[in-house]
Design an enzyme around this catalytic site. Structure first.
Site, mmCIF file in Angstrom:
data_model
loop_
_atom_site.group_PDB
_atom_site.id
_atom_site.type_symbol
_atom_site.label_atom_id
_atom_site.label_comp_id
_atom_site.label_asym_id
_atom_site.label_seq_id
_atom_site.Cartn_x
_atom_site.Cartn_y
_atom_site.Cartn_z
ATOM 1 C CG HIS A 336 -2.908 -9.336 7.586
ATOM 2 N ND1 HIS A 336 -3.722 -8.522 8.318
ATOM 3 C CD2 HIS A 336 -3.452 -9.405 6.354
ATOM 4 C CE1 HIS A 336 -4.723 -8.117 7.573
ATOM 5 N NE2 HIS A 336 -4.590 -8.638 6.367
ATOM 6 C CG ASP A 394 -2.375 -11.332 -1.284
ATOM 7 O OD1 ASP A 394 -2.249 -10.410 -0.452
ATOM 8 O OD2 ASP A 394 -3.278 -11.378 -2.125
#
Ligand code: SDX
Length: 459
Positions: A336, A394
């Site tokens: 991320h 996700d």
């Protein structure tokens, strides 16, 4: 590195020093406490420094080009605050996500999606009366104009639902003319409610169209998440009872995806809205951006990756590929831009995956076993630790969605449905900012300088 200027074109040495406090015009919500001084080619320039309520200080460079005739350079915006916002805050080092000051853990456990929508939009948790009014309003806007059904028949049956959503949401501006004047606060409010209310209906219609089943109309006696599940999974041929476990899990997934600061799709919505584009066009732009596998498309790509891995004994092979610089393969659902410790949403999602699959009696789901073992082995590998790569939102969401009966092609539409409230809240905040200007970045130009045209016979 690609795009990096050759050394001889590198700018002269520039120094930035933080100095004593100096009052300059602050921003509407942050305080000015000090300045930074940039020294460039013997000239010094004072840059106001604003201290936010949380997070790093920011240097105001708005006047830098006019004063020093230089641009700052930050492709990917790794060190750039593109706006001022009071909606969501992320502390990537601590794994903190706040919506209007409330932690995502508290909201996922104690709140529900429509209450989070109210919070993101209006800044405070609603009273019981405010919540009832908001929920009633949203519920009574869930149907779409009947003529919009004709849009769907123009798509091939094997169209990706995201392609359908981009098209249909953009086309909403062709139907809802009474809510596209962004200068009218009432029209902005109507467009906001319409988008939050109709996105589940449009996403469900996109799904039904691709599987050749008839559309199912929303029902006002169902809550937001149950309504979506009913529109996706019920058929006219028999009664359908929404499983309350799935409805609660669906609602929590909506909450976990609701907003996330200035991510790529939200920044797309803000940039589109800065030109004065209507809200439906701006949200369609956000949907288009979210679709990418590096962003919202990662949930579909992650489940497809887990299926490709297939069994825990193939995990080392894929971890090796993810570490191989010559292999473009990346672990989908990992890493991320902001979180460098852990994604708090992934923590909640993992708990939810355990609960939902156990309650559904599929706790031995092979994909879940592969995901858990992959997470364990990756987090034990120095490569991922050094690069601070952890499971993101996700990584586990697809496992729950698959267990609920959704095909992978519906994962990103569900992300888009959830993020619509974040996009429209950030859109609303920007439109209501009297200082809003059209977004227009500059560039580091490394192309040809002026040269004379050469006729084809002389080339
Ligand atoms: C979302 O921004 C948001 O808030 C997004 C989001 C939201 O709610 O809106 O949180 C939703 O988009 C989550 C992210 C979903 N994407 C994926 O899961 C795709 C896989 N992950 C990546 O492609 C990547 O991690 C990003 C895109 C998420 C972040 O990329 P960055 O911040 O630009 O980091 P990078 O590409 O510069 O990578 C840093 C290093 C690189 O190695 P070096 O060049 O330094 O040697 O880490 C490596 C990368 O190669 N790396 C990975 C990796 N992610 C980064 N290596 C293997 N597997 C990965 N997943």
């Amino acid at each position: 590195m690609p795009g990096r200027p050759p050394d001889h074109q590198r700018p002269h040495r520039a120094l930035i020093a933080m100095e004593a406090p100096l009052t300059t015009e602050g921003t509407t919500m942050a305080d000015t406490q000090k300045t930074a001084t940039l020294t460039l080619d013997g000239q010094t320039y004072d840059l106001p420094v604003y201290s936010p309520t949380a997070g790093p200080d920011v240097l105001d460079i708005r006047k830098l080009y006019g004063q020093a005739n230089v641009f700052t350079y930050d492709p990917g915006f790794t060190s750039t605050a593109a706006c001022e916002s009071a909606i969501t805050f992320i502390d990537g080092g601590e794994g903190v996500l706040l919506h209007r000051g409330y932690t995502i853990g508290d909201l996922a456990e104690k709140s529900h999606f429509l209450e989070v929508c109210y919070l993101l939009l209006y800044g405070e948790l609603p009273t019981a009366a405010e919540m009832e009014k908001f929920e009633t309003t949203v519920t009574h806007h869930t149907m779409v104009h009947e003529q919009m059904l004709k849009f769907f028949t123009g798509f091939r049956r094997d169209a990706h639902p995201m392609a359908i959503m981009v098209g249909v949401v953009g086309a909403m501006s062709a139907f809802y003319h009474d809510s596209i004047d962004i200068s009218d606060a009432h029209q902005r409010e109507v467009a906001t409610i319409r988008l939050i209310a109709k996105m589940p209906t449009i996403a469900a219609m996109a799904y039904k169209y691709t599987i050749g089943q008839p559309f199912v109309y929303p029902r006002n006696n169902l809550d937001y998440a149950s309504n979506f599940l009913n529109m996706c999974f019920s058929v006219p041929a028999e009664d359908y009872e929404v499983n309350p476990i799935l409805s609660r899990a669906m609602d929590r997934i909506f909450t976990l995806h609701a907003d996330h600061e200035q991510n790529a799709s939200t920044s797309t919505v803000r940039l589109a809205s800065s030109s004065g584009a209507n809200p439906f066009a701006c949200i369609a732009a956000g949907i288009a951006c979210l679709w990418g596998p590096a962003h919202g498309g990662a949930n579909q790509a992650c489940l497809e990756m887990l299926r490709e891995i297939g069994s825990v004994d193939r995990i080392p092979e894929f971890i090796a590929r993810a570490k191989d610089k010559n292999d473009p393969f990346r672990l989908m659902g990992f890493g991320h831009r902001v979180y460098k410790n852990f994604d708090p949403r992934a923590t909640v999602m993992k708990q939810s995956a355990d609960e939902v699959l156990e309650l559904l009696g599929v706790e031995n789901n092979p994909t879940l076993q592969v995901a858990k073992e992959l997470e364990k082995q990756a987090l034990a590998d120095p490569y991922f630790a050094e690069k601070k790569l952890f499971p993101n939102v996700d990584f586990y969401s697809g496992i729950i969605l698959e267990a609920m009966g959704f095909p992978t092609s519906m994962f990103t539409p569900i992300f888009a449905l959830s993020r619509t409230v974040g996009w429209i809240s950030q859109w609303k905040e920007q439109i209501e900012d009297p200082g809003m200007k059209i977004g227009r970045p500059r560039q580091l130009y490394t192309g040809a300088t002026e040269r004379p045209y050469v006729n084809v016979e002389d080339r």
